[in-house]
Scaffold this active site. Structure first.
Site, PDB file in Angstrom:
ATOM      1  N   SER A  23       0.635  -1.230  -0.449  1.00 12.53           N
ATOM      2  CA  SER A  23       0.507   0.106   0.113  1.00 12.53           C
ATOM      3  C   SER A  23       0.753   1.298  -0.355  1.00 12.53           C
ATOM      4  O   SER A  23      -0.215   2.059   0.390  1.00 12.53           O
ATOM      5  CB  SER A  23      -0.975   0.038   1.397  1.00 12.53           C
ATOM      6  OG  SER A  23      -0.062   0.401   2.244  1.00 12.53           O
ATOM      7  N   GLY A  24       2.226   1.582  -0.457  1.00 10.07           N
ATOM      8  CA  GLY A  24       2.743   2.306  -0.681  1.00 10.07           C
ATOM      9  C   GLY A  24       2.254   3.209  -2.207  1.00 10.07           C
ATOM     10  O   GLY A  24       1.142   2.982  -2.838  1.00 10.07           O
ATOM     11  N   ALA A  26       3.971   2.681  -4.813  1.00 14.39           N
ATOM     12  CA  ALA A  26       3.375   1.963  -5.722  1.00 14.39           C
ATOM     13  C   ALA A  26       1.910   1.211  -5.837  1.00 14.39           C
ATOM     14  O   ALA A  26       0.927   1.307  -6.843  1.00 14.39           O
ATOM     15  CB  ALA A  26       4.269   0.749  -6.264  1.00 14.39           C
ATOM     16  N   LYS A  45       0.322  -5.011   5.194  1.00 11.65           N
ATOM     17  CA  LYS A  45       0.810  -6.005   6.127  1.00 11.65           C
ATOM     18  C   LYS A  45       0.778  -5.206   7.521  1.00 11.65           C
ATOM     19  O   LYS A  45       0.059  -6.064   7.996  1.00 11.65           O
ATOM     20  CB  LYS A  45       2.559  -6.128   6.004  1.00 11.65           C
ATOM     21  CG  LYS A  45       2.938  -7.022   4.848  1.00 11.65           C
ATOM     22  CD  LYS A  45       4.387  -6.779   5.314  1.00 11.65           C
ATOM     23  CE  LYS A  45       4.954  -6.657   5.916  1.00 11.65           C
ATOM     24  NZ  LYS A  45       6.837  -7.402   6.445  1.00 11.65           N
ATOM     25  N   ALA A  56       9.532   9.154   2.571  1.00 15.75           N
ATOM     26  CA  ALA A  56      10.430   9.934   1.648  1.00 15.75           C
ATOM     27  C   ALA A  56      10.322  11.441   2.176  1.00 15.75           C
ATOM     28  O   ALA A  56       9.469  12.363   2.295  1.00 15.75           O
ATOM     29  CB  ALA A  56       9.748   9.906   0.468  1.00 15.75           C
ATOM     30  N   GLN A  57      11.469  11.921   2.170  1.00 15.88           N
ATOM     31  CA  GLN A  57      11.564  13.514   3.054  1.00 15.88           C
ATOM     32  C   GLN A  57      12.069  14.195   1.670  1.00 15.88           C
ATOM     33  O   GLN A  57      11.308  16.046   1.752  1.00 15.88           O
ATOM     34  CB  GLN A  57      12.516  13.643   3.755  1.00 15.88           C
ATOM     35  CG  GLN A  57      12.619  12.967   5.163  1.00 15.88           C
ATOM     36  CD  GLN A  57      13.549  12.645   6.470  1.00 15.88           C
ATOM     37  OE1 GLN A  57      14.265  13.407   5.539  1.00 15.88           O
ATOM     38  NE2 GLN A  57      13.977  12.692   7.492  1.00 15.88           N
ATOM     39  N   GLY A  58      12.766  13.489   0.793  1.00 14.62           N
ATOM     40  CA  GLY A  58      12.697  14.228  -0.525  1.00 14.62           C
ATOM     41  C   GLY A  58      11.630  14.979  -1.756  1.00 14.62           C
ATOM     42  O   GLY A  58      10.767  15.810  -1.425  1.00 14.62           O
ATOM     43  N   GLU A 123      18.828  18.291  -6.144  1.00 15.27           N
ATOM     44  CA  GLU A 123      19.710  17.134  -5.263  1.00 15.27           C
ATOM     45  C   GLU A 123      20.737  17.366  -5.817  1.00 15.27           C
ATOM     46  O   GLU A 123      20.955  17.326  -6.537  1.00 15.27           O
ATOM     47  CB  GLU A 123      18.185  16.762  -4.733  1.00 15.27           C
ATOM     48  CG  GLU A 123      17.186  17.014  -3.411  1.00 15.27           C
ATOM     49  CD  GLU A 123      16.010  15.664  -3.562  1.00 15.27           C
ATOM     50  OE1 GLU A 123      15.584  16.191  -2.622  1.00 15.27           O
ATOM     51  OE2 GLU A 123      16.390  14.448  -4.255  1.00 15.27           O
ATOM     52  N   HIS A 248      22.257   5.590   4.364  1.00 12.42           N
ATOM     53  CA  HIS A 248      22.589   6.609   4.784  1.00 12.42           C
ATOM     54  C   HIS A 248      23.614   7.090   5.322  1.00 12.42           C
ATOM     55  O   HIS A 248      23.055   5.995   6.448  1.00 12.42           O
ATOM     56  CB  HIS A 248      20.892   7.263   4.696  1.00 12.42           C
ATOM     57  CG  HIS A 248      21.073   8.346   5.136  1.00 12.42           C
ATOM     58  ND1 HIS A 248      21.757   9.352   5.922  1.00 12.42           N
ATOM     59  CD2 HIS A 248      20.327   9.033   4.953  1.00 12.42           C
ATOM     60  CE1 HIS A 248      20.628  10.671   6.263  1.00 12.42           C
ATOM     61  NE2 HIS A 248      20.565  10.713   4.729  1.00 12.42           N
ATOM     62  N   ARG A 297      27.271  10.574  -0.111  1.00 13.29           N
ATOM     63  CA  ARG A 297      26.730   9.881   0.558  1.00 13.29           C
ATOM     64  C   ARG A 297      27.633   8.604   0.669  1.00 13.29           C
ATOM     65  O   ARG A 297      27.618   8.606   2.233  1.00 13.29           O
ATOM     66  CB  ARG A 297      25.426   9.442   0.971  1.00 13.29           C
ATOM     67  CG  ARG A 297      25.204   9.181  -0.538  1.00 13.29           C
ATOM     68  CD  ARG A 297      23.066   9.243  -0.130  1.00 13.29           C
ATOM     69  NE  ARG A 297      22.482  10.605   0.723  1.00 13.29           N
ATOM     70  CZ  ARG A 297      21.114   9.910   0.318  1.00 13.29           C
ATOM     71  NH1 ARG A 297      20.040   8.546  -0.178  1.00 13.29           N
ATOM     72  NH2 ARG A 297      20.435  10.626   0.654  1.00 13.29           N
ATOM     73  N   HIS A 358      18.912   1.911   3.478  1.00 20.69           N
ATOM     74  CA  HIS A 358      17.919   2.624   3.188  1.00 20.69           C
ATOM     75  C   HIS A 358      17.646   2.185   1.482  1.00 20.69           C
ATOM     76  O   HIS A 358      16.224   2.743   1.952  1.00 20.69           O
ATOM     77  CB  HIS A 358      18.791   4.280   2.138  1.00 20.69           C
ATOM     78  CG  HIS A 358      17.998   5.588   2.562  1.00 20.69           C
ATOM     79  ND1 HIS A 358      17.368   6.091   3.470  1.00 20.69           N
ATOM     80  CD2 HIS A 358      17.439   6.660   1.045  1.00 20.69           C
ATOM     81  CE1 HIS A 358      16.679   7.249   2.989  1.00 20.69           C
ATOM     82  NE2 HIS A 358      16.712   7.282   1.772  1.00 20.69           N
ATOM     83  N   ARG A 393      20.884   4.802  -7.149  1.00 20.34           N
ATOM     84  CA  ARG A 393      19.755   4.852  -6.952  1.00 20.34           C
ATOM     85  C   ARG A 393      20.065   7.148  -7.078  1.00 20.34           C
ATOM     86  O   ARG A 393      20.904   7.248  -6.257  1.00 20.34           O
ATOM     87  CB  ARG A 393      18.653   5.408  -5.938  1.00 20.34           C
ATOM     88  CG  ARG A 393      17.432   6.001  -6.434  1.00 20.34           C
ATOM     89  CD  ARG A 393      16.669   5.812  -4.841  1.00 20.34           C
ATOM     90  NE  ARG A 393      16.902   5.698  -3.800  1.00 20.34           N
ATOM     91  CZ  ARG A 393      16.960   7.117  -2.680  1.00 20.34           C
ATOM     92  NH1 ARG A 393      16.013   7.540  -3.565  1.00 20.34           N
ATOM     93  NH2 ARG A 393      17.097   7.780  -1.837  1.00 20.34           N
TER      94      ARG A 393
END
Length: 545
Positions: A23-24, A26, A45, A56-58, A123, A248, A297, A358, A393
């Site tokens: 249920s994200g 996608a 779940k 997700a913060q970005g 970014e 991260h 990073r 991450h 990524r």
């Protein structure tokens, strides 16, 4: 494979046109893009809000600004991916990004605007401003918008606290043995009834996310246990590039804060990484890279990992105390508040941090229509390997991938001729008993995450990978025996999937005899002249690929 042939149990069998697991972003995107005449089931779940996307913060990358171009976005993705990105998948994703943003805006997603236009940020790794965002909590804003729409849709039914057990395969039913092998749906454990239910559908879409919980430290929620990747692998689908796990560099180290990220902006504003006081509080990043704390990073994560292993540390420290308290309250209010809740005053003391798993760059091999090797099965989002992310990524490409390939999957589903799955027998657990000691599961879970962190983490060696492979083999045998003998539980299912994913990560890492992107090996430090994906083919697969 599923070693418990279903036969004659009483748990319900449910029939839908499309079954979505996860249920994200996608899963919700796939559901909402499907037309209302189709009956759609979403299995999740925990609750519908508990996926990784909401964390997700970005933002979401898309070419929208004057002076930007698809070619530039493709090139930036290739550079970040260390040359391993698939050209067709990358261009397909990039070119479909503006339409994905337009769709989200039409649904009412509250993106940040400036003078009536979308505010675009830039970014790391991007050559232009192209990040559409909702303040610093884009994932949460998008998720909430889609959740509200799903709840309003009468043709979509959400099944919470339903855990994926395995895919239903046509050749596991005697009466279907001569038919072409395909996916017929999935078995799922309903935690509220403690029964395994059969969900039957001509089209199944796995949107189960990544596998960060295979590591001791992760920024992912507890749901990220690689369920879809493991189930597809057991069903005979290929899996690729699982060696590329993005870490991260700075996750808060505290027993009561499992997954709280300390933003890279803290280092951008002068935060210094230091050893603990008993080692003199030495600032160590200049010893590793001339860019010090402002290095990429992956460099920072490897440096922290090196110092922790060298000194036997549980964490290092990020010191921002030289900035005045009003500055910290203005720029980092959430970090300051969360640390204060845990007794850490970041205006006066350094923040304990560790690198954390991450993002899973590899996954189930799919084509540009999100189709896996098994007919009737699609995989969308972090559980998939489309070829977009390559060896690392690019920031804000992950939410984009979810939406672009959700639309691609829906397009292919709608292009298929009508097909009705044959009868499927319910799950049979008549020959198992309740587990007498859950400590076996918790002990194995802890052991797996610790040795994966130590042996298959940020820096790898051949010897470490061998040790991990040996322990995984022992764990797999023990867990499989447990699975055969006892009623399934959520913890058992997740552990079974995690050890399967751990095996895939190690096998991919052992196959890559170079250091590229997120995979760094002390025994193979050089880059090979040709970039090739690592593709694993299940030995038990019966699929004509």
């Amino acid at each position: 494979m599923n070693d418990k042939p279903p036969s004659g149990a009483a748990a319900p069998t449910r029939h839908f046109d499309v079954l979505i697991v996860g249920s994200g972003l996608a899963g919700l995107s796939t559901a909402l893009l499907l037309p209302s005449h189709l009956r759609v089931a979403i299995l999740t779940k925990r609750t519908i809000e508990d996926g990784s996307s909401g964390w997700a913060q970005g933002g979401i990358a898309a070419v929208l600004a004057d002076g930007d171009s698809f070619d530039a976005h493709v090139q930036d993705t290739f550079v970040a991916g260390a040359g391993l990105c698939d050209p067709a998948a990358t261009r397909f994703t990039v070119e479909n990004a503006p339409a994905a943003i337009a769709w989200l805006r039409a649904l009412g997603t509250p993106f940040t605007e400036h003078d009536g236009e979308l505010h675009l940020t830039r970014e790391g790794g991007h050559s232009h401003r192209r990040i559409v965002h909702a303040a610093d909590a884009t994932g949460a804003a998008v998720q909430q918008t889609l959740i509200e729409r799903v709840r309003q849709a009468s043709h979509i039914q959400v099944f919470e606290t339903h855990n994926l057990v395995d895919l239903i395969l046509s050749d596991k039913h005697a009466q279907h043995a001569t038919a072409p092998r395909r996916c017929l749906g999935a078995y799922a454990l309903n935690e509220s009834t403690d029964e395994v239910e059969a969900f039957v559908a001509p089209h199944t879409v796995l949107c189960t996310g990544g596998a960060g919980k295979v590591y001791l430290y992760t920024s992912n929620p507890d749901t990220a246990t690689g369920d879809g990747i493991a189930a597809a692998w057991r069903a005979g689908c290929r899996v690729a590039n699982m060696e590329f796990i993005q870490f991260h560099p700075t996750c808060l180290y505290h027993p009561k804060a499992k997954s709280f990220l300390i933003s890279e902006a803290v280092r951008g504003e002068g935060g210094l990484l230091k050893l603990p006081a008993h080692l003199g509080g030495h600032r160590f990043m200049p010893d590793h890279d001339p860019r010090a704390e402002l290095a990429p990073r992956d460099v920072v994560a490897r440096a922290i990992d090196f110092e922790m292993k060298k000194h036997g540390l549980d964490c290092v420290y990020l010191d921002i105390t030289h900035q005045p308290p009003p500055f910290l309250r203005e720029h980092f209010p959430n970090i300051l508040a969360r640390c204060a809740e845990l007794g850490i005053d970041i205006t006066r003391e350094p923040i304990p941090v560790v690198p954390a798993a991450h993002y899973t760059c590899g996954g189930v091999v799919t084509d540009l229509k999100a189709r896996a090797d098994l007919p009737g099965l699609y995989v969308v989002g972090e559980a998939s390997y489309t070829g977009l992310h390559g060896a690392n990524r690019l920031a804000s490409n992950s939410l984009l991938e979810c939406m672009v390939f959700a639309r691609a999957a829906v397009g292919d589903i709608l292009a298929q001729p009508p097909w009705t799955p044959p009868p499927v027998r319910p799950w049979d657990d008549s020959r198992v008993i309740d587990a007498d000691e859950q400590v076996v599961i918790s002990h194995n879970w802890d052991e797996l995450r610790r040795f994966m962190w130590d042996y298959v983490g940020i820096v790898r060696t051949d010897k470490r990978l061998e040790r991990a492979a040996h322990r995984i083999a022992l764990l797999k045998a023990e867990i499989q025996e447990f699975y055969q003998s006892f009623h399934v539980t959520r913890d058992l299912l997740e552990l079974r999937n995690l050890v399967e994913v751990a095996d895939l990560i190690v096998r991919c890492a052992q196959a890559r005899k170079e250091s590229r992107g997120l995979h760094f090996s002390r025994d193979h430090p050089d880059l090979l002249p040709e970039a090739r994906p690592t593709i694993l083919q299940p030995e038990h697969a019966k699929i004509a690929l």
